[in-house]
Each structure stands twice: as C-alpha cells, then as structure tokens.
Design a protein around this motif. Structure first.
Motif, PDB file in Angstrom:
ATOM      1  N   PHE A  70       0.829  -1.209   0.000  1.00  0.00           N
ATOM      2  CA  PHE A  70       0.000   0.000   0.000  1.00  0.00           C
ATOM      3  C   PHE A  70       0.865   1.262   0.000  1.00  0.00           C
ATOM      4  N   LEU A  71       1.902   1.291   0.826  1.00  0.00           N
ATOM      5  CA  LEU A  71       2.753   2.484   0.910  1.00  0.00           C
ATOM      6  C   LEU A  71       3.452   2.760  -0.413  1.00  0.00           C
ATOM      7  N   TYR A  72       3.947   1.717  -1.070  1.00  0.00           N
ATOM      8  CA  TYR A  72       4.581   1.926  -2.382  1.00  0.00           C
ATOM      9  C   TYR A  72       3.557   2.343  -3.433  1.00  0.00           C
ATOM     10  N   GLU A  73       2.382   1.751  -3.382  1.00  0.00           N
ATOM     11  CA  GLU A  73       1.362   2.057  -4.385  1.00  0.00           C
ATOM     12  C   GLU A  73       0.711   3.417  -4.164  1.00  0.00           C
ATOM     13  N   HIS A  74       0.935   4.016  -2.995  1.00  0.00           N
ATOM     14  CA  HIS A  74       0.342   5.316  -2.671  1.00  0.00           C
ATOM     15  C   HIS A  74       1.402   6.299  -2.164  1.00  0.00           C
ATOM     16  N   GLN A  75       2.571   6.286  -2.791  1.00  0.00           N
ATOM     17  CA  GLN A  75       3.679   7.146  -2.345  1.00  0.00           C
ATOM     18  C   GLN A  75       3.299   8.615  -2.268  1.00  0.00           C
ATOM     19  N   ARG A  76       2.464   9.064  -3.161  1.00  0.00           N
ATOM     20  CA  ARG A  76       2.111  10.497  -3.179  1.00  0.00           C
ATOM     21  C   ARG A  76       1.298  10.932  -1.964  1.00  0.00           C
ATOM     22  N   THR A  77       0.784   9.967  -1.208  1.00  0.00           N
ATOM     23  CA  THR A  77      -0.031  10.315  -0.041  1.00  0.00           C
ATOM     24  C   THR A  77       0.736  10.158   1.269  1.00  0.00           C
ATOM     25  N   LEU A  78       2.039   9.867   1.204  1.00  0.00           N
ATOM     26  CA  LEU A  78       2.791   9.570   2.419  1.00  0.00           C
ATOM     27  C   LEU A  78       2.782  10.698   3.449  1.00  0.00           C
ATOM     28  N   GLY A  79       2.588  11.925   3.045  1.00  0.00           N
ATOM     29  CA  GLY A  79       2.540  13.038   3.993  1.00  0.00           C
ATOM     30  C   GLY A  79       1.225  13.141   4.746  1.00  0.00           C
ATOM     31  N   ASP A  80       0.260  12.357   4.350  1.00  0.00           N
ATOM     32  CA  ASP A  80      -1.068  12.405   4.969  1.00  0.00           C
ATOM     33  C   ASP A  80      -1.311  11.092   5.707  1.00  0.00           C
ATOM     34  N   GLN A  81      -1.049  11.087   7.005  1.00  0.00           N
ATOM     35  CA  GLN A  81      -1.181   9.866   7.810  1.00  0.00           C
ATOM     36  C   GLN A  81      -2.602   9.319   7.818  1.00  0.00           C
ATOM     37  N   SER A  82      -3.585  10.160   7.548  1.00  0.00           N
ATOM     38  CA  SER A  82      -4.967   9.675   7.565  1.00  0.00           C
ATOM     39  C   SER A  82      -5.208   8.645   6.466  1.00  0.00           C
ATOM     40  N   VAL A  83      -4.442   8.709   5.379  1.00  0.00           N
ATOM     41  CA  VAL A  83      -4.603   7.736   4.291  1.00  0.00           C
ATOM     42  C   VAL A  83      -4.167   6.354   4.778  1.00  0.00           C
ATOM     43  N   ALA A  84      -2.977   6.283   5.405  1.00  0.00           N
ATOM     44  CA  ALA A  84      -2.492   5.000   5.932  1.00  0.00           C
ATOM     45  C   ALA A  84      -3.405   4.505   7.051  1.00  0.00           C
ATOM     46  N   LEU A  85      -3.915   5.418   7.857  1.00  0.00           N
ATOM     47  CA  LEU A  85      -4.821   5.043   8.938  1.00  0.00           C
ATOM     48  C   LEU A  85      -6.104   4.443   8.364  1.00  0.00           C
ATOM     49  N   GLY A  86      -6.616   5.043   7.296  1.00  0.00           N
ATOM     50  CA  GLY A  86      -7.806   4.507   6.637  1.00  0.00           C
ATOM     51  C   GLY A  86      -7.560   3.101   6.125  1.00  0.00           C
ATOM     52  N   TYR A  87      -6.378   2.876   5.574  1.00  0.00           N
ATOM     53  CA  TYR A  87      -6.053   1.534   5.087  1.00  0.00           C
ATOM     54  C   TYR A  87      -5.889   0.565   6.249  1.00  0.00           C
ATOM     55  N   ALA A  88      -5.297   1.041   7.356  1.00  0.00           N
ATOM     56  CA  ALA A  88      -5.154   0.196   8.548  1.00  0.00           C
ATOM     57  C   ALA A  88      -6.531  -0.263   9.031  1.00  0.00           C
ATOM     58  N   LYS A  89      -7.508   0.638   9.003  1.00  0.00           N
ATOM     59  CA  LYS A  89      -8.880   0.274   9.385  1.00  0.00           C
ATOM     60  C   LYS A  89      -9.422  -0.791   8.441  1.00  0.00           C
ATOM     61  N   LYS A  90      -9.185  -0.587   7.145  1.00  0.00           N
ATOM     62  CA  LYS A  90      -9.654  -1.536   6.131  1.00  0.00           C
ATOM     63  C   LYS A  90      -9.024  -2.910   6.339  1.00  0.00           C
ATOM     64  N   LEU A  91      -7.783  -2.932   6.818  1.00  0.00           N
ATOM     65  CA  LEU A  91      -7.095  -4.203   7.088  1.00  0.00           C
ATOM     66  C   LEU A  91      -7.573  -4.858   8.380  1.00  0.00           C
TER      67      LEU A  91
END
Length: 188
Positions: free
Chosen positions: A105-126
């Motif tokens: 996910f992090l590699y596929e969404h590199q442009r969003t790395l500055g926005d922790q809410s994106v990774a958090l949303g994916y963590a919820k999905k996982l």
C-alpha cells in the motif's frame, strides 16, 4: 617549486613518492565531525534526530559556497521527509500481521505519504487495532528497529536505494525485473 626524479636503471615506470601508490586510498578514512550537532546552539532544518544529517560549514562571501547553495537546496528537496514515518507505519502494521499488505500500500500510494490519515484509513480496512497502530507510530515505538536496519544496510554496503542482495551478494545492476532475474540464475 616542483621537481622530478628519474632513474636510468630500469625501463619500468615507477611512481615518485609524491604520487599515490593506491595503498593510501585503501587506508584513507575521511575526517569525522568532532563536535556533534547541538540543537540548543546550531541552526537546524528538519528533525534533529533524523537518521541522515548534512552539516555545512560555509562562508557567505565564498563563491564556492554560493555555487553550492542551490545544490544543497536540491539535496534538501530530494530528502525523503516522509520515509521514516512510512517505515514506522509498516512496522506498526507488521506487529499485527499485516506488514506486506501495508508495504504494498505504501509503495502504491507514495504520493499520499505526507497524509497519515490515508495510511490510517487503510489500517482500518485491514482490520488493525487502529488505536494501537496510531499510538505506536506517534510514540516512535519502532524507531530503534528502523535505525538498526538502516545501520545494517550501511555495514553491508548499501549506499543508495533501492539496493538488492541476491544470495547474499549485492546486485549492482539496474533495478529492473530482467536484470534481477538474471542475477537469480544459479551459476554452476
């Protein structure tokens, strides 16, 4: 004044004492920073605890310093400011059994790395425990592990990313599937 010493005893060319023999290059160690960076005294941009630091001693009137200034700005721009948090994100997912999913996910969404809410949303999905996940990232729980990995890479000869090792040997070819696959071929 420069002087040259020659001999007529041999037709072999030999180096003078002033020319490097190559042995000096093997044993040369670059000088180390003696006085450590002090956040209470020094002018710092970025995280004072960053894994990589660049210290500059300069002279505002020096033309070489002036020429280096835009180059330093390029280096600063190229520094991956979100890489550490992304690594902490992957490690926080790892302890909950979802490293590879977060890695991808992090590699596929590199442009969003500055926005922790994106990774958090994916963590919820996982289905991760997001409260634990957020806490571990904010507390830098995995900072030591990441630093240890970084230093392990340095000791192994990593001098840039990506660096690959095939059967324990650094792959110095391009980071392309064909070249890496070729390195995987077992040699007789």
């Amino acid at each position: 004044m420069a002087t040259t010493t020659t001999t007529r005893h041999s037709r072999k060319t030999s180096k003078t004492l002033l020319e490097p023999t190559g042995k000096e290059l093997e044993t040369y160690e670059a000088p180390r920073l003696v006085i450590p960076v002090d956040p209470s005294r020094d002018h710092i941009q970025g995280d004072p605890k960053a894994l990589l630091t660049l210290v500059e001693y300069g002279d505002y009137q020096c033309p070489f310093c002036g020429a280096a200034y835009p180059e330093v700005k390029k280096v600063q721009k190229d520094v991956h400011e979100f890489a550490k948090v992304a690594a902490e994100t992957a490690e926080a997912a790892s302890v909950q059994g979802k490293f590879w999913e977060m890695h991808d996910f992090l590699y596929e969404h590199q442009r969003t790395l500055g926005d922790q809410s994106v990774a958090l949303g994916y963590a919820k999905k996982l289905g991760l425990d997001t409260q634990r996940f957020e806490h571990e990232i904010s507390q830098h729980t995995y900072e030591k592990r990441i630093k240890d990995d970084f230093m392990g890479g340095v000791r192994s000869g990593v001098n840039g990313t990506p660096t690959f090792y095939v059967n324990g040997v650094r792959h110095d070819g391009p980071a392309e599937a064909e070249a890496i696959t070729k390195s995987l071929t077992v040699k007789p």
